[in-house]
Design an enzyme around this catalytic site. Structure first.
Site, PDB file in Angstrom:
ATOM      1  N   ARG A   1      48.035 124.255  -4.870  1.00 44.27           N
ATOM      2  CA  ARG A   1      48.892 125.307  -5.456  1.00 44.27           C
ATOM      3  C   ARG A   1      50.279 125.338  -4.776  1.00 44.27           C
ATOM      4  O   ARG A   1      50.384 125.191  -3.568  1.00 44.27           O
ATOM      5  CB  ARG A   1      48.224 126.669  -5.245  1.00 44.27           C
ATOM      6  CG  ARG A   1      49.140 127.869  -5.472  1.00 44.27           C
ATOM      7  CD  ARG A   1      48.430 129.155  -5.096  1.00 44.27           C
ATOM      8  NE  ARG A   1      49.279 130.322  -5.253  1.00 44.27           N
ATOM      9  CZ  ARG A   1      49.940 130.907  -4.249  1.00 44.27           C
ATOM     10  NH1 ARG A   1      49.854 130.442  -3.024  1.00 44.27           N
ATOM     11  NH2 ARG A   1      50.682 131.973  -4.479  1.00 44.27           N
TER      12      ARG A   1
ATOM     13  N   THR B   1      52.736 134.897   4.727  1.00 41.88           N
ATOM     14  CA  THR B   1      54.109 134.386   4.764  1.00 41.88           C
ATOM     15  C   THR B   1      54.918 135.054   5.880  1.00 41.88           C
ATOM     16  O   THR B   1      54.758 136.235   6.150  1.00 41.88           O
ATOM     17  CB  THR B   1      54.863 134.607   3.429  1.00 41.88           C
ATOM     18  OG1 THR B   1      54.057 134.148   2.361  1.00 41.88           O
ATOM     19  CG2 THR B   1      56.178 133.853   3.397  1.00 41.88           C
TER      20      THR B   1
HETATM   21  N1  GLY Z   1      54.154 134.046  -0.886  1.00 42.80           N
HETATM   22  C1  GLY Z   1      53.223 133.114  -0.427  1.00 42.80           C
HETATM   23  C2  GLY Z   1      52.237 132.683  -1.396  1.00 42.80           C
HETATM   24  O1  GLY Z   1      52.099 133.224  -2.483  1.00 42.80           O
HETATM   25  O2  GLY Z   1      51.551 131.749  -1.098  1.00 42.80           O
END
Ligand code: GLY
Length: 292
Positions: A188, A160
């Site tokens: 997801r 991220t």
């Molecule tokens: N924070 C990014 C993820 O869990 O995909």
């Protein structure tokens, strides 16, 4: 009465939190890259304001394959890359996001585009169709490194990118972008394109990184901003959040700033890559186990 308050612009960016992977050379490359992006994004902040600065920062990090966002995103368990991104702007109060979009170069631009639509969050195939209908070019974000990681079924714990900026008009903008954690169940949805992962108001803004499910469970970004709105300092709000995360063994970090130009950051992971510009110059860090 005229408000003569002079606002000092501020910018903080991150390149992910978690277990810092790769060689120390790679970690140093990441640090250098963050500093370069912080410098150019700060100039954009001064010249064009908070929204353009955040867009510039996130686009640059999406283009840099060192980071798990845009080009260089991790592959999901079915071998596909699905990317998510969001932006929130205190001047409009609009949160917009794209979830699990495929084969484009800059997911943050789609989040930005969606802020001008009636429906501001799109996910999956329709999000990719939206891009094609708007003339967004096809782009394959896969890299050799990410393909090799996928072939070894590596589940990453680091990823991220994010940015939070305050401009001289007092507007706060936050943005985040991710390729996910790697080898996850296809489709997801993590925190990045939710207000748990990215949130701003006229008082404060925050962008998170780390394990998405844990960030969502703790409503981290919105929680920090609301604590500041309720009177906590940005430092207390971040410290409070990270202390709680450490106690419950959650793995995430965040960057934040407030309308008085105070910068906050913290992480409950082994490390986090981040850099900020406080008007005097850039400070950048990798792998510090502490909160500020
Ligand atoms: N924070 C990014 C993820 O869990 O995909």
């Amino acid at each position: 009465m005229k408000n003569d308050k002079i606002i000092k612009p501020r910018l903080i960016i991150h390149g992910g939190a978690g277990k810092l992977e790769g060689t120390s050379d790679r970690q140093e490359q990441i640090n250098r890259s963050l500093k370069t992006v912080c410098q150019s994004s700060y100039l954009t902040l001064i010249e064009q304001g908070a929204r353009e600065s955040v867009l510039h920062a996130i686009r640059s990090l999406e283009d840099d394959s060192l980071f798990n966002a845009g080009t260089g995103s991790r592959l999901q368990a079915d071998g596909e890359i699905r990317m998510s991104s969001s932006i929130m702007d205190s001047s409009t109060g609009i949160f917009s996001a794209v979830i699990n979009v495929q084969n484009i170069r800059h997911p943050i631009d789609i989040a930005d585009m969606l802020s001008r639509e009636k429906h501001t969050v799109l996910a999956g195939k329709v999000a990719t169709d939206f891009c094609r209908n708007r003339g967004v070019d096809y782009h394959d974000p896969i890299t050799e490194l990410r393909l090799a990681e996928y072939e070894r079924q590596i589940k990453g714990s680091h990823g991220t990118v994010g940015a939070v900026a305050l401009d001289k008009s007092g507007t706060i903008v936050s943005g985040s972008s991710t390729g996910g954690i790697g080898y996850e169940i296809p489709g997801r949805v993590s925190d990045t394109a939710t207000v748990a992962g990215n949130y701003s108001s006229s008082v404060a803004g925050a962008s998170c990184t780390g394990i998405g499910e844990e960030i969502v469970n703790d409503a981290v970004a919105a929680g920090v901003v609301i604590r500041v709105e309720n009177g906590m300092s940005i430092h207390e709000a971040v410290q409070n959040t990270i202390e709680k995360a450490k106690k419950s063994q959650k793995r995430y970090g965040l960057i934040a700033l407030d309308c008085n130009s105070n910068i906050g950051y913290g992480f409950a992971t082994e490390g986090m890559y981040y850099a900020y510009h406080d008007g005097n110059g850039i400070t950048s860090f990798i792998d510090e186990m502490e909160f500020k």
